[in-house]
Design a protein around this motif. Structure first.
Motif, PDB file in Angstrom:
ATOM      1  N   VAL A 162      12.646  -3.321   4.202  1.00 50.36           N
ATOM      2  CA  VAL A 162      11.868  -2.292   3.529  1.00 50.36           C
ATOM      3  C   VAL A 162      12.238  -2.316   2.055  1.00 50.36           C
ATOM      4  O   VAL A 162      13.411  -2.359   1.705  1.00 50.36           O
ATOM      5  N   TRP A 163      11.226  -2.291   1.213  1.00 50.37           N
ATOM      6  CA  TRP A 163      11.439  -2.303  -0.234  1.00 50.37           C
ATOM      7  C   TRP A 163      11.028  -0.963  -0.832  1.00 50.37           C
ATOM      8  O   TRP A 163      10.113  -0.323  -0.345  1.00 50.37           O
ATOM      9  N   GLN A 164      11.700  -0.589  -1.912  1.00 43.13           N
ATOM     10  CA  GLN A 164      11.204   0.492  -2.756  1.00 43.13           C
ATOM     11  C   GLN A 164      10.304  -0.180  -3.776  1.00 43.13           C
ATOM     12  O   GLN A 164      10.676  -1.183  -4.392  1.00 43.13           O
ATOM     13  N   TYR A 165       9.094   0.363  -3.941  1.00 43.80           N
ATOM     14  CA  TYR A 165       8.111  -0.316  -4.780  1.00 43.80           C
ATOM     15  C   TYR A 165       7.191   0.725  -5.402  1.00 43.80           C
ATOM     16  O   TYR A 165       6.967   1.792  -4.827  1.00 43.80           O
ATOM     17  N   GLN A 166       6.647   0.393  -6.562  1.00 47.49           N
ATOM     18  CA  GLN A 166       5.687   1.273  -7.218  1.00 47.49           C
ATOM     19  C   GLN A 166       4.477   1.481  -6.314  1.00 47.49           C
ATOM     20  O   GLN A 166       4.121   0.618  -5.508  1.00 47.49           O
TER      21      GLN A 166
ATOM     22  N   GLN B  71       2.274   1.087   2.359  1.00 47.25           N
ATOM     23  CA  GLN B  71       3.033   2.232   1.881  1.00 47.25           C
ATOM     24  C   GLN B  71       2.673   3.527   2.611  1.00 47.25           C
ATOM     25  O   GLN B  71       3.069   4.608   2.188  1.00 47.25           O
TER      26      GLN B  71
END
Length: 69
Positions: A3-7, A14
Motif C-alpha cells: 500500500v502506498w501513500q499517494y496524492q 484509492q
C-alpha cells in the motif's frame, strides 16, 4: 501488493469499502482490486508492512478496529 501513500488521483485504487466482520472488527477492501488491507504476519508493531492480500481467515491480519479517542 504494498500500500502506498499517494496524492489524490481520482481512481478506484484509492477507494475503500469498510465491511463489518463477525466480531467488533472490520475488513477494509480496495475497490479496484477487491483485495483486503492486511498487516504482514498480523504483527501490530511500528514499521510492519501493510499490503493488499486475498481474504485470509487464518490470521487476524485483516481485521481492523476503530477506536474513539
Amino acid at each position: 501488493t504494498n500500500v502506498w501513500q499517494y496524492q489524490v488521483n481520482n481512481t478506484d485504487a484509492q477507494i475503500w469499502k469498510i465491511v463489518r466482520a463477525d466480531d467488533d472488527s472490520y475488513y477494509i477492501i480496495n475497490k479496484a482490486s477487491g483485495l483486503y488491507l492486511d498487516v504482514n504476519l498480523a504483527i501490530a508493531d511500528n514499521g510492519t508492512n501493510v499490503k493488499l492480500y486475498d481474504r485470509n481467515d487464518a490470521y487476524n491480519a485483516q481485521k481492523w478496529y476503530f477506536l474513539k479517542d
